[in-house]
Design a protein around this motif. Sequence first.
Motif, PDB file in Angstrom:
ATOM      1  N   LEU A 114       0.826  -1.207   0.000  1.00  0.00           N
ATOM      2  CA  LEU A 114       0.000   0.000   0.000  1.00  0.00           C
ATOM      3  C   LEU A 114       0.860   1.256   0.000  1.00  0.00           C
ATOM      4  O   LEU A 114       0.576   2.214  -0.732  1.00  0.00           O
ATOM      5  CB  LEU A 114      -0.931  -0.009   1.211  1.00  0.00           C
ATOM      6  CG  LEU A 114      -1.838   1.223   1.389  1.00  0.00           C
ATOM      7  CD1 LEU A 114      -2.780   1.364   0.199  1.00  0.00           C
ATOM      8  CD2 LEU A 114      -2.625   1.127   2.694  1.00  0.00           C
ATOM      9  N   GLN A 115       1.914   1.249   0.781  1.00  0.00           N
ATOM     10  CA  GLN A 115       2.808   2.407   0.811  1.00  0.00           C
ATOM     11  C   GLN A 115       3.550   2.568  -0.510  1.00  0.00           C
ATOM     12  O   GLN A 115       3.790   3.697  -0.962  1.00  0.00           O
ATOM     13  CB  GLN A 115       3.796   2.262   1.964  1.00  0.00           C
ATOM     14  CG  GLN A 115       3.167   2.389   3.342  1.00  0.00           C
ATOM     15  CD  GLN A 115       4.139   2.088   4.453  1.00  0.00           C
ATOM     16  OE1 GLN A 115       5.087   1.301   4.291  1.00  0.00           O
ATOM     17  NE2 GLN A 115       3.936   2.697   5.611  1.00  0.00           N
ATOM     18  N   THR A 116       3.888   1.455  -1.146  1.00  0.00           N
ATOM     19  CA  THR A 116       4.553   1.530  -2.452  1.00  0.00           C
ATOM     20  C   THR A 116       3.632   2.133  -3.501  1.00  0.00           C
ATOM     21  O   THR A 116       4.043   2.982  -4.304  1.00  0.00           O
ATOM     22  CB  THR A 116       5.013   0.135  -2.896  1.00  0.00           C
ATOM     23  OG1 THR A 116       5.812  -0.465  -1.876  1.00  0.00           O
ATOM     24  CG2 THR A 116       5.817   0.212  -4.178  1.00  0.00           C
ATOM     25  N   LEU A 117       2.370   1.706  -3.517  1.00  0.00           N
ATOM     26  CA  LEU A 117       1.397   2.275  -4.447  1.00  0.00           C
ATOM     27  C   LEU A 117       1.208   3.764  -4.199  1.00  0.00           C
ATOM     28  O   LEU A 117       1.113   4.560  -5.147  1.00  0.00           O
ATOM     29  CB  LEU A 117       0.060   1.545  -4.308  1.00  0.00           C
ATOM     30  CG  LEU A 117      -0.009   0.121  -4.862  1.00  0.00           C
ATOM     31  CD1 LEU A 117      -1.287  -0.568  -4.403  1.00  0.00           C
ATOM     32  CD2 LEU A 117       0.070   0.130  -6.383  1.00  0.00           C
ATOM     33  N   SER A 118       1.132   4.150  -2.935  1.00  0.00           N
ATOM     34  CA  SER A 118       0.952   5.555  -2.601  1.00  0.00           C
ATOM     35  C   SER A 118       2.185   6.377  -2.989  1.00  0.00           C
ATOM     36  O   SER A 118       2.062   7.465  -3.559  1.00  0.00           O
ATOM     37  CB  SER A 118       0.670   5.704  -1.102  1.00  0.00           C
ATOM     38  OG  SER A 118       0.514   7.064  -0.749  1.00  0.00           O
ATOM     39  N   LEU A 119       3.373   5.865  -2.700  1.00  0.00           N
ATOM     40  CA  LEU A 119       4.605   6.594  -3.010  1.00  0.00           C
ATOM     41  C   LEU A 119       4.770   6.810  -4.508  1.00  0.00           C
ATOM     42  O   LEU A 119       5.041   7.921  -4.965  1.00  0.00           O
ATOM     43  CB  LEU A 119       5.801   5.819  -2.448  1.00  0.00           C
ATOM     44  CG  LEU A 119       7.176   6.451  -2.659  1.00  0.00           C
ATOM     45  CD1 LEU A 119       7.285   7.763  -1.894  1.00  0.00           C
ATOM     46  CD2 LEU A 119       8.279   5.486  -2.217  1.00  0.00           C
ATOM     47  N   LEU A 120       4.592   5.748  -5.284  1.00  0.00           N
ATOM     48  CA  LEU A 120       4.733   5.874  -6.735  1.00  0.00           C
ATOM     49  C   LEU A 120       3.590   6.684  -7.336  1.00  0.00           C
ATOM     50  O   LEU A 120       3.795   7.440  -8.295  1.00  0.00           O
ATOM     51  CB  LEU A 120       4.790   4.492  -7.375  1.00  0.00           C
ATOM     52  CG  LEU A 120       5.058   4.458  -8.886  1.00  0.00           C
ATOM     53  CD1 LEU A 120       6.431   5.042  -9.202  1.00  0.00           C
ATOM     54  CD2 LEU A 120       4.963   3.042  -9.428  1.00  0.00           C
ATOM     55  N   GLY A 121       2.375   6.537  -6.784  1.00  0.00           N
ATOM     56  CA  GLY A 121       1.247   7.294  -7.296  1.00  0.00           C
ATOM     57  C   GLY A 121       1.434   8.789  -7.136  1.00  0.00           C
ATOM     58  O   GLY A 121       1.219   9.559  -8.084  1.00  0.00           O
ATOM     59  N   TYR A 122       1.857   9.222  -5.960  1.00  0.00           N
ATOM     60  CA  TYR A 122       2.117  10.648  -5.763  1.00  0.00           C
ATOM     61  C   TYR A 122       3.328  11.107  -6.560  1.00  0.00           C
ATOM     62  O   TYR A 122       3.440  12.287  -6.910  1.00  0.00           O
ATOM     63  CB  TYR A 122       2.308  10.956  -4.280  1.00  0.00           C
ATOM     64  CG  TYR A 122       1.016  11.142  -3.526  1.00  0.00           C
ATOM     65  CD1 TYR A 122       0.208  12.258  -3.742  1.00  0.00           C
ATOM     66  CD2 TYR A 122       0.574  10.196  -2.614  1.00  0.00           C
ATOM     67  CE1 TYR A 122      -0.986  12.429  -3.062  1.00  0.00           C
ATOM     68  CE2 TYR A 122      -0.629  10.349  -1.928  1.00  0.00           C
ATOM     69  CZ  TYR A 122      -1.397  11.476  -2.161  1.00  0.00           C
ATOM     70  OH  TYR A 122      -2.588  11.636  -1.491  1.00  0.00           O
ATOM     71  N   GLY A 123       4.239  10.172  -6.859  1.00  0.00           N
ATOM     72  CA  GLY A 123       5.372  10.526  -7.703  1.00  0.00           C
ATOM     73  C   GLY A 123       4.989  10.861  -9.132  1.00  0.00           C
ATOM     74  O   GLY A 123       5.780  11.464  -9.863  1.00  0.00           O
ATOM     75  N   LEU A 124       3.771  10.485  -9.544  1.00  0.00           N
ATOM     76  CA  LEU A 124       3.296  10.817 -10.893  1.00  0.00           C
ATOM     77  C   LEU A 124       2.860  12.274 -11.021  1.00  0.00           C
ATOM     78  O   LEU A 124       2.575  12.729 -12.133  1.00  0.00           O
ATOM     79  CB  LEU A 124       2.123   9.904 -11.266  1.00  0.00           C
ATOM     80  CG  LEU A 124       2.459   8.423 -11.440  1.00  0.00           C
ATOM     81  CD1 LEU A 124       1.191   7.618 -11.683  1.00  0.00           C
ATOM     82  CD2 LEU A 124       3.449   8.211 -12.575  1.00  0.00           C
ATOM     83  N   PHE A 125       2.789  12.990  -9.914  1.00  0.00           N
ATOM     84  CA  PHE A 125       2.390  14.401  -9.981  1.00  0.00           C
ATOM     85  C   PHE A 125       3.365  15.206 -10.831  1.00  0.00           C
ATOM     86  O   PHE A 125       2.964  16.043 -11.649  1.00  0.00           O
ATOM     87  CB  PHE A 125       2.301  14.988  -8.569  1.00  0.00           C
ATOM     88  CG  PHE A 125       1.965  16.452  -8.545  1.00  0.00           C
ATOM     89  CD1 PHE A 125       0.739  16.913  -9.005  1.00  0.00           C
ATOM     90  CD2 PHE A 125       2.881  17.379  -8.056  1.00  0.00           C
ATOM     91  CE1 PHE A 125       0.424  18.267  -8.991  1.00  0.00           C
ATOM     92  CE2 PHE A 125       2.575  18.727  -8.040  1.00  0.00           C
ATOM     93  CZ  PHE A 125       1.351  19.181  -8.506  1.00  0.00           C
ATOM     94  N   GLY A 126       4.651  14.957 -10.649  1.00  0.00           N
ATOM     95  CA  GLY A 126       5.643  15.650 -11.472  1.00  0.00           C
ATOM     96  C   GLY A 126       5.498  15.316 -12.941  1.00  0.00           C
ATOM     97  O   GLY A 126       5.620  16.197 -13.807  1.00  0.00           O
ATOM     98  N   HIS A 127       5.203  14.062 -13.257  1.00  0.00           N
ATOM     99  CA  HIS A 127       4.993  13.670 -14.656  1.00  0.00           C
ATOM    100  C   HIS A 127       3.799  14.407 -15.256  1.00  0.00           C
ATOM    101  O   HIS A 127       3.844  14.847 -16.412  1.00  0.00           O
ATOM    102  CB  HIS A 127       4.762  12.159 -14.741  1.00  0.00           C
ATOM    103  CG  HIS A 127       6.010  11.354 -14.572  1.00  0.00           C
ATOM    104  ND1 HIS A 127       7.104  11.811 -13.891  1.00  0.00           N
ATOM    105  CD2 HIS A 127       6.343  10.093 -14.997  1.00  0.00           C
ATOM    106  CE1 HIS A 127       8.057  10.896 -13.915  1.00  0.00           C
ATOM    107  NE2 HIS A 127       7.621   9.836 -14.573  1.00  0.00           N
TER     108      HIS A 127
END
Length: 222
Positions: A96-109
């Motif tokens: 769950l934390q991995t999904l959240s971390l990578l998901g919020y990392g898409l904001f820059g993209h």
Amino acid sequence: MGVRDNRQVVGRLLESMIPVRMINFPQKIAGELYGPLMLVFTMVAILLHGMKSSGTVIIEGTLMGTAIGTCFGYWLGVSSLIYFIAYLCNAQITMLQTLSLLGYGLFGHCVVLLVTYNIHFHSLFYVFWLCIGGLSTLRMVAVLLSRTVGQTQRLILCGSIAALHMLFLLYLHFAYHKVIEGILDSFESQNLVPPFQRVARDLSDGAEVIVNATSGNLLSPR
């Protein structure tokens, strides 16, 4: 969601662009998927906007389905891969934390693609790719560094997520449109070529046959 929850999501979006400095103790990761889901759908909308602005026509939902498959495939697939590598490296992180971390990392993209799809300068894209995309990647790398012990483990885990995240942005900007146009062209060519064609041939008895248009094989006499 309430006002407070929306403010938390906005705060997490801003935090996703700010790399943490303290890596001596595990950094906190938001265990929710509302923000990441909204970012994935936002990226889908941005990809559709970029294809429409380039004049690509949507055929039977192919463009939308491909955009959804690309964004969700990257989010879920890379998150699973990173979680597997983190498990091998004994990193303190859940799925769950991995999904959240990578998901919020898409904001820059999303920011980079939205700007560069409307302002077509390659030099501008590289600046945004390094600055905005790099900041969001550094944020994820710093969080994973704080949750991983061992230099080799840190190098493997953080190098994997940094390479995948930065290369995915390059793919979306340079190669995604060409891949989709190739898929649409293949669909159009299949629709234009008739599967069978009637061809009249003079036989000794004057019969007409039906010949396969692609292979030329005799199908049935008339």
